[in-house]
Design a protein around this motif. Sequence first.
Motif, PDB file in Angstrom:
ATOM      1  N   HIS A  69      36.379  35.390  50.667  1.00  0.00           N
ATOM      2  CA  HIS A  69      35.945  36.730  50.267  1.00  0.00           C
ATOM      3  C   HIS A  69      35.137  36.670  48.980  1.00  0.00           C
ATOM      4  O   HIS A  69      34.113  37.354  48.836  1.00  0.00           O
ATOM      5  N   MET A  70      35.563  35.845  48.038  1.00  0.00           N
ATOM      6  CA  MET A  70      34.835  35.719  46.776  1.00  0.00           C
ATOM      7  C   MET A  70      33.447  35.142  47.016  1.00  0.00           C
ATOM      8  O   MET A  70      32.461  35.584  46.406  1.00  0.00           O
ATOM      9  N   HIS A 120      26.135  40.319  46.779  1.00  0.00           N
ATOM     10  CA  HIS A 120      25.632  40.935  45.550  1.00  0.00           C
ATOM     11  C   HIS A 120      24.530  40.093  44.899  1.00  0.00           C
ATOM     12  O   HIS A 120      23.685  40.643  44.174  1.00  0.00           O
ATOM     13  N   ASN A 129      37.243  49.949  42.834  1.00  0.00           N
ATOM     14  CA  ASN A 129      35.988  49.473  42.241  1.00  0.00           C
ATOM     15  C   ASN A 129      35.587  50.297  41.019  1.00  0.00           C
ATOM     16  O   ASN A 129      35.115  49.752  40.014  1.00  0.00           O
ATOM     17  N   ASN A 173      31.668  35.532  49.665  1.00  0.00           N
ATOM     18  CA  ASN A 173      30.855  36.595  50.257  1.00  0.00           C
ATOM     19  C   ASN A 173      30.409  37.613  49.208  1.00  0.00           C
ATOM     20  O   ASN A 173      29.275  38.108  49.256  1.00  0.00           O
ATOM     21  N   GLU A 174      31.284  37.939  48.258  1.00  0.00           N
ATOM     22  CA  GLU A 174      30.889  38.855  47.178  1.00  0.00           C
ATOM     23  C   GLU A 174      29.698  38.284  46.418  1.00  0.00           C
ATOM     24  O   GLU A 174      28.748  39.016  46.084  1.00  0.00           O
ATOM     25  N   THR A 217      26.597  45.332  38.531  1.00  0.00           N
ATOM     26  CA  THR A 217      26.880  44.501  39.708  1.00  0.00           C
ATOM     27  C   THR A 217      27.501  43.177  39.284  1.00  0.00           C
ATOM     28  O   THR A 217      28.482  42.709  39.884  1.00  0.00           O
ATOM     29  N   ILE A 259      36.187  40.867  39.934  1.00  0.00           N
ATOM     30  CA  ILE A 259      36.911  40.397  41.116  1.00  0.00           C
ATOM     31  C   ILE A 259      37.374  38.957  40.900  1.00  0.00           C
ATOM     32  O   ILE A 259      38.542  38.614  41.159  1.00  0.00           O
ATOM     33  N   HIS A 265      31.046  43.827  38.258  1.00  0.00           N
ATOM     34  CA  HIS A 265      31.889  44.020  39.448  1.00  0.00           C
ATOM     35  C   HIS A 265      32.316  42.672  40.030  1.00  0.00           C
ATOM     36  O   HIS A 265      33.507  42.435  40.266  1.00  0.00           O
ATOM     37  N   VAL A 266      31.349  41.784  40.241  1.00  0.00           N
ATOM     38  CA  VAL A 266      31.649  40.479  40.816  1.00  0.00           C
ATOM     39  C   VAL A 266      32.537  39.656  39.879  1.00  0.00           C
ATOM     40  O   VAL A 266      33.508  39.016  40.314  1.00  0.00           O
TER      41      VAL A 266
END
Length: 294
Positions: free
Chosen positions: A156-157, A164, A101, A159-160, A57, A64, A60-61
């Motif tokens: 958006h970043m 997460h 992803n 919110n990610e 996780t 991005i 993933h973040v």
Amino acid sequence: MPKTGIPPAAAASRVTQDKWVAVRAALREAGDRFADLVLSVPDPSVLATKDWSVAETAAHVTGIAMNYTAMVSEGRRPLPIPEVRQYVPVTTVDTIHTGLNRVQLESFPERDPVRLAARLRGAVAEILSITEHTDPARVVPWLGDSRLPVAGVLAHMVNELLIHGWDVARAVKAPWRMPEDQAALFFELFLVEIGRNGYGHMLDDDRPVRPGRIAVEFRSAHTAPVTFVLESGVATVAEPDVPADVRVWFRPSTMNMVLFHRFTHLQAALRGSLRVWGRRPWLLPAFLRKVRLP
């Protein structure tokens, strides 16, 4: 959310100087909190989501954030994880997990929490540095041939990080804050702005187009009222004085959790964080089958 955008007169931009200052501060603060959280986890192999460990996780973040350093640049810069390039223009909400992803995680194998936290902090600092003097309303290409202002990419970043961060914190029973003013930025600067500027292929699917028109008005204490209209399979953004079939009041943090399938609509309603009414409230599920998130 029009594929090619709609006339500016139909819906006012949410990109203001105040929101630009707010989203930059939120990105810095949420990025630091997320990195600190990841560093505090005793066992990063613990599952944070159905499919990803805490380490995955975090990767993933971080991935991005790394790629966003290129997306928000005013000049052409290669993506730090170049393997995802071919997926960026064709991604939809239904394919993002199995396509972009998946490839991003496979191509960015770092799983050490210390190095991930450092890479995340570095990427966030770079995003903020690159955009320090940019026009926050400058529109850039985003996933699925959609278009977003730079402020929307930062939202958006944020919110990610918030979503997460909640995943990781829940997995290890740690506290995690989702400030309403930070959560509201996703609605204002991402959802509304991708609707104004064009959502490209993001909502493409193989389902039959639903005929007719559904107008849904959204209101909260932290966002300006706005109405989304779905007509013959095409979504647009309008001002709130458009006659609405459904009216929704929401708490931004809960709405984001519902949109990303962490809470159900019933759970949100029972929390008192989501209320639905109007002349045809039964149309909301049909609206959300089209206007949806991964």
